[in-house]
Write an enzyme that holds these catalytic residues in place. Structure first.
Site, PDB file in Angstrom:
ATOM      1  N   TYR A  49      12.248  -7.342   7.640  1.00  0.00           N
ATOM      2  CA  TYR A  49      12.358  -5.951   8.051  1.00  0.00           C
ATOM      3  C   TYR A  49      11.500  -5.734   9.291  1.00  0.00           C
ATOM      4  O   TYR A  49      10.306  -6.049   9.299  1.00  0.00           O
ATOM      5  CB  TYR A  49      11.915  -5.007   6.934  1.00  0.00           C
ATOM      6  CG  TYR A  49      12.100  -3.550   7.307  1.00  0.00           C
ATOM      7  CD1 TYR A  49      13.303  -2.909   7.052  1.00  0.00           C
ATOM      8  CD2 TYR A  49      11.094  -2.852   7.954  1.00  0.00           C
ATOM      9  CE1 TYR A  49      13.500  -1.587   7.418  1.00  0.00           C
ATOM     10  CE2 TYR A  49      11.272  -1.540   8.328  1.00  0.00           C
ATOM     11  CZ  TYR A  49      12.479  -0.910   8.055  1.00  0.00           C
ATOM     12  OH  TYR A  49      12.666   0.392   8.446  1.00  0.00           O
ATOM     13  N   ARG A  58      18.719  10.323   0.522  1.00  0.00           N
ATOM     14  CA  ARG A  58      18.283  11.359   1.454  1.00  0.00           C
ATOM     15  C   ARG A  58      19.484  11.968   2.166  1.00  0.00           C
ATOM     16  O   ARG A  58      20.575  11.399   2.176  1.00  0.00           O
ATOM     17  CB  ARG A  58      17.286  10.810   2.476  1.00  0.00           C
ATOM     18  CG  ARG A  58      17.803   9.695   3.366  1.00  0.00           C
ATOM     19  CD  ARG A  58      16.696   9.180   4.273  1.00  0.00           C
ATOM     20  NE  ARG A  58      17.159   8.138   5.180  1.00  0.00           N
ATOM     21  CZ  ARG A  58      16.437   7.571   6.123  1.00  0.00           C
ATOM     22  NH1 ARG A  58      15.184   7.955   6.296  1.00  0.00           N
ATOM     23  NH2 ARG A  58      16.926   6.627   6.907  1.00  0.00           N
ATOM     24  N   ARG A  98      -3.211  10.441   2.235  1.00  0.00           N
ATOM     25  CA  ARG A  98      -3.949  11.095   3.312  1.00  0.00           C
ATOM     26  C   ARG A  98      -4.581  12.376   2.780  1.00  0.00           C
ATOM     27  O   ARG A  98      -3.880  13.248   2.278  1.00  0.00           O
ATOM     28  CB  ARG A  98      -3.025  11.424   4.476  1.00  0.00           C
ATOM     29  CG  ARG A  98      -2.394  10.191   5.096  1.00  0.00           C
ATOM     30  CD  ARG A  98      -1.570  10.569   6.297  1.00  0.00           C
ATOM     31  NE  ARG A  98      -0.808   9.445   6.794  1.00  0.00           N
ATOM     32  CZ  ARG A  98       0.129   9.530   7.723  1.00  0.00           C
ATOM     33  NH1 ARG A  98       0.413  10.711   8.247  1.00  0.00           N
ATOM     34  NH2 ARG A  98       0.786   8.468   8.123  1.00  0.00           N
ATOM     35  N   ARG A 112       0.851  -1.185   0.000  1.00  0.00           N
ATOM     36  CA  ARG A 112       0.000   0.000   0.000  1.00  0.00           C
ATOM     37  C   ARG A 112       0.889   1.238   0.000  1.00  0.00           C
ATOM     38  O   ARG A 112       2.038   1.212   0.454  1.00  0.00           O
ATOM     39  CB  ARG A 112      -0.944   0.020   1.208  1.00  0.00           C
ATOM     40  CG  ARG A 112      -0.223   0.058   2.541  1.00  0.00           C
ATOM     41  CD  ARG A 112      -1.174  -0.144   3.702  1.00  0.00           C
ATOM     42  NE  ARG A 112      -0.491  -0.021   4.976  1.00  0.00           N
ATOM     43  CZ  ARG A 112      -0.367   1.098   5.662  1.00  0.00           C
ATOM     44  NH1 ARG A 112      -0.896   2.218   5.175  1.00  0.00           N
ATOM     45  NH2 ARG A 112       0.267   1.134   6.811  1.00  0.00           N
ATOM     46  N   ARG A 147      20.464  -5.463   1.050  1.00  0.00           N
ATOM     47  CA  ARG A 147      20.878  -4.123   0.658  1.00  0.00           C
ATOM     48  C   ARG A 147      21.645  -3.514   1.828  1.00  0.00           C
ATOM     49  O   ARG A 147      21.423  -3.849   2.987  1.00  0.00           O
ATOM     50  CB  ARG A 147      19.664  -3.239   0.325  1.00  0.00           C
ATOM     51  CG  ARG A 147      18.917  -3.666  -0.913  1.00  0.00           C
ATOM     52  CD  ARG A 147      19.710  -3.435  -2.184  1.00  0.00           C
ATOM     53  NE  ARG A 147      19.725  -2.016  -2.570  1.00  0.00           N
ATOM     54  CZ  ARG A 147      20.479  -1.542  -3.548  1.00  0.00           C
ATOM     55  NH1 ARG A 147      21.313  -2.329  -4.208  1.00  0.00           N
ATOM     56  NH2 ARG A 147      20.426  -0.260  -3.853  1.00  0.00           N
ATOM     57  N   GLU A 199      22.973   9.498   2.273  1.00  0.00           N
ATOM     58  CA  GLU A 199      22.806   8.046   2.261  1.00  0.00           C
ATOM     59  C   GLU A 199      22.765   7.526   0.825  1.00  0.00           C
ATOM     60  O   GLU A 199      21.957   7.983   0.020  1.00  0.00           O
ATOM     61  CB  GLU A 199      21.534   7.642   3.005  1.00  0.00           C
ATOM     62  CG  GLU A 199      21.539   8.045   4.468  1.00  0.00           C
ATOM     63  CD  GLU A 199      20.361   7.508   5.244  1.00  0.00           C
ATOM     64  OE1 GLU A 199      19.608   6.663   4.700  1.00  0.00           O
ATOM     65  OE2 GLU A 199      20.174   7.918   6.404  1.00  0.00           O
ATOM     66  N   ASP A 231      10.465  -2.776  12.354  1.00  0.00           N
ATOM     67  CA  ASP A 231      10.596  -1.504  13.032  1.00  0.00           C
ATOM     68  C   ASP A 231      11.093  -1.773  14.452  1.00  0.00           C
ATOM     69  O   ASP A 231      11.004  -2.903  14.960  1.00  0.00           O
ATOM     70  CB  ASP A 231       9.253  -0.768  13.081  1.00  0.00           C
ATOM     71  CG  ASP A 231       8.886  -0.158  11.732  1.00  0.00           C
ATOM     72  OD1 ASP A 231       9.802   0.257  11.012  1.00  0.00           O
ATOM     73  OD2 ASP A 231       7.680  -0.115  11.418  1.00  0.00           O
TER      74      ASP A 231
END
Length: 367
Positions: A349, A281, A176, A172, A249, A301, A351
Site C-alpha cells: 500500500y 463510506r 489526538r 497504531r 481487496r 463504496e 500513499d
C-alpha cells in the site's frame, strides 16, 4: 512499427511519473493501459463541473517538500483539509480520534478526562500480547472507540472478523488530545484544482499512449525484447500465478447524481462504521473543490474480495500473502529487463506521495 526504448504497463501515477522522467532523459516511451482512460485509480472525471473521483477519494498529502514542489509543477492545489465524519447508528463523530470525538462520546471537555477514560478501559482489558487485530486495537484505544469507530468499519474493509486478522495490520491508532479534525499530520495537503486527470495527461505528454490494451495480448503480437518494461500490474499475474495467487481487496462503487439537492451530507467524506450498513463510506465529490453547483454527485463504496476480472485495489498484507510475495519478488529479481512498481507490482500500500517518490528513485537508479 515505431521503435521504443521503454514499454510502461499502466498509466497510473507510478507509470506516468516514470514516463515523464524517462522522456526528460530522451527515452522514447510507449504507455499501455487496459482501461479506457489514463490515471489508474486517481482518475477524475469532469461531470458538469464536478470532478468525480471515480475510484474513491484521493487527497494528496505529504511532508516532503521535494515531492510537493514536484507535483505542483503540474497543477495548482487548493486548501482542502481532510476532516471525515463517522456515523455509528444515530451518532455522529469527528475523525480522526480527537477531543471532538471524545467530547461527543463521553460528554467530557479536557484531555485529562479523555486520557483517564481510555487508560482505564485499556487497563481493565489487561491485554499484554495482542494475538489479533481486535486485541491490538483494543489495547490502543480502549473499548468504546473500538466498538463504535473501528470494529465494524475494519471488518467491512477487510471482509473478515477482526479476531481473524493479524495484529500487525494496525500498528497504531492515533489518539489526538486536541480539538483538531485535520486527518493528516503532513505539512502539505490539498486537491488539485481541476482534478487528477490533467496531472497525468501532462506527465504523459511526451509519451505515446495506447488505451484498452492488455499487456499480455500486446506482448503476444509485438516484439518487446529490445524494450525495458516498467510493469505496474499484479506481480503474480505477470508470472501467470505460477506460485499461487496473492489476495487483494477491491471496491464496488454506486454512483448517484442528485438533482434535487445541492448538498447531500455537508462533507466530502462520511464513514459508516457499523457492520450492518453495507458500505464503508459515502463520498460527495463537489466538496473536494468547494463546488457551488445546484446539484450533487455521491458515491457509496462497498469493499469486496477481489476476483479475476475485477480491478484490484490494495493488497491483503497478512503474513501468508507477504511470504508468497517474497517468492514472487525473487522471480522478479531475475527479470533483468523488467521493473516492477506501484501498489500492485510491489504488493504494497502506497500513499500518492510515496508512489511519486518511488518512481523518481526508480528512474534515477535504472536510467
Amino acid at each position: 512499427m515505431e521503435q521504443y526504448d521503454i514499454l510502461i504497463v499502466g498509466s497510473g501515477l507510478f507509470g506516468a511519473v516514470f514516463a515523464h522522467e524517462a522522456a526528460k532523459a530522451e527515452k522514447k516511451c510507449l504507455v499501455i493501459d487496459k482501461r479506457n482512460h489514463v490515471g489508474g485509480n486517481i482518475y477524475t472525471e469532469d461531470v458538469d463541473g464536478i470532478r468525480v473521483h471515480k475510484y474513491g477519494a484521493h487527497i494528496f498529502h505529504t511532508s516532503d517538500k521535494k515531492i510537493w514542489d514536484y507535483v505542483n509543477q503540474f497543477a495548482e492545489f487548493n486548501h482542502y483539509i481532510n476532516s471525515p465524519i463517522a456515523v455509528y447508528k444515530d451518532e455522529l463523530y469527528n475523525m480522526p480520534f480527537n477531543m471532538n470525538t471524545f467530547s461527543k462520546m463521553w460528554g467530557i471537555r479536557t484531555p485529562k478526562e479523555a486520557r483517564t477514560i481510555i487508560d482505564r478501559q485499556i487497563r481493565e482489558l489487561g491485554i499484554v500480547q495482542p494475538k489479533n487485530l481486535e486485541e491490538q486495537a483494543l489495547s490502543l484505544v480502549g473499548t468504546d472507540v473500538y466498538e463504535k469507530l473501528v470494529k465494524g468499519y475494519t471488518q467491512k474493509q477487510w471482509g473478515r472478523e477482526c479476531r481473524e486478522l493479524p495484529a500487525f495490520i494496525i500498528k497504531r491508532l492515533p489518539l489526538r488530545f486536541t480539538y483538531d479534525n485535520n486527518y493528516f499530520n503532513d505539512r502539505y495537503q490539498g486537491i488539485p484544482i481541476g482534478g487528477y486527470t490533467p496531472i497525468i495527461e501532462k506527465l504523459l505528454k511526451d509519451a505515446d499512449v495506447l488505451l484498452e490494451t492488455d499487456f499480455f495480448e500486446y506482448r503476444k503480437n509485438h516484439d518487446v525484447s529490445n524494450m525495458k518494461i516498467v510493469y505496474t500490474g499484479m506481480i503474480d499475474e505477470y508470472f501467470d500465478y505460477c506460485l499461487g495467487r496473492l489476495q487483494y481487496r477491491t471496491v464496488s462503487f454506486e454512483e448517484e447524481r442528485l438533482s434535487d439537492t445541492d448538498n447531500y451530507q455537508g462533507n466530502a467524506v462520511v464513514n459508516y462504521t457499523e457492520q450492518e450498513v453495507p458500505y464503508t463510506r459515502i463520498i460527495e465529490h463537489k466538496h473536494f473543490e468547494f463546488g457551488d453547483q445546484d446539484f450533487t454527485i455521491i458515491s457509496k463504496e462497498y469493499p469486496v474480495e477481489w476476483e479475476s476480472g475485477m480491478e484490484p485495489y490494495y493488497p491483503i498484507n497478512n503474513s501468508e500473502n507477504n511470504k508468497l510475495y517474497e517468492k514472487y519478488a525473487e522471480l522478479a529479481q531475475k527479470e533483468k529487463n523488467v521493473i516492477f512498481g506501484g501498489r500492485l507490482g510491489k504488493y504494497q500500500y502506497y500513499d500518492m506521495d510515496k508512489v511519486i517518490e518511488a518512481a523518481l528513485e526508480c528512474v534515477k537508479a535504472k536510467l
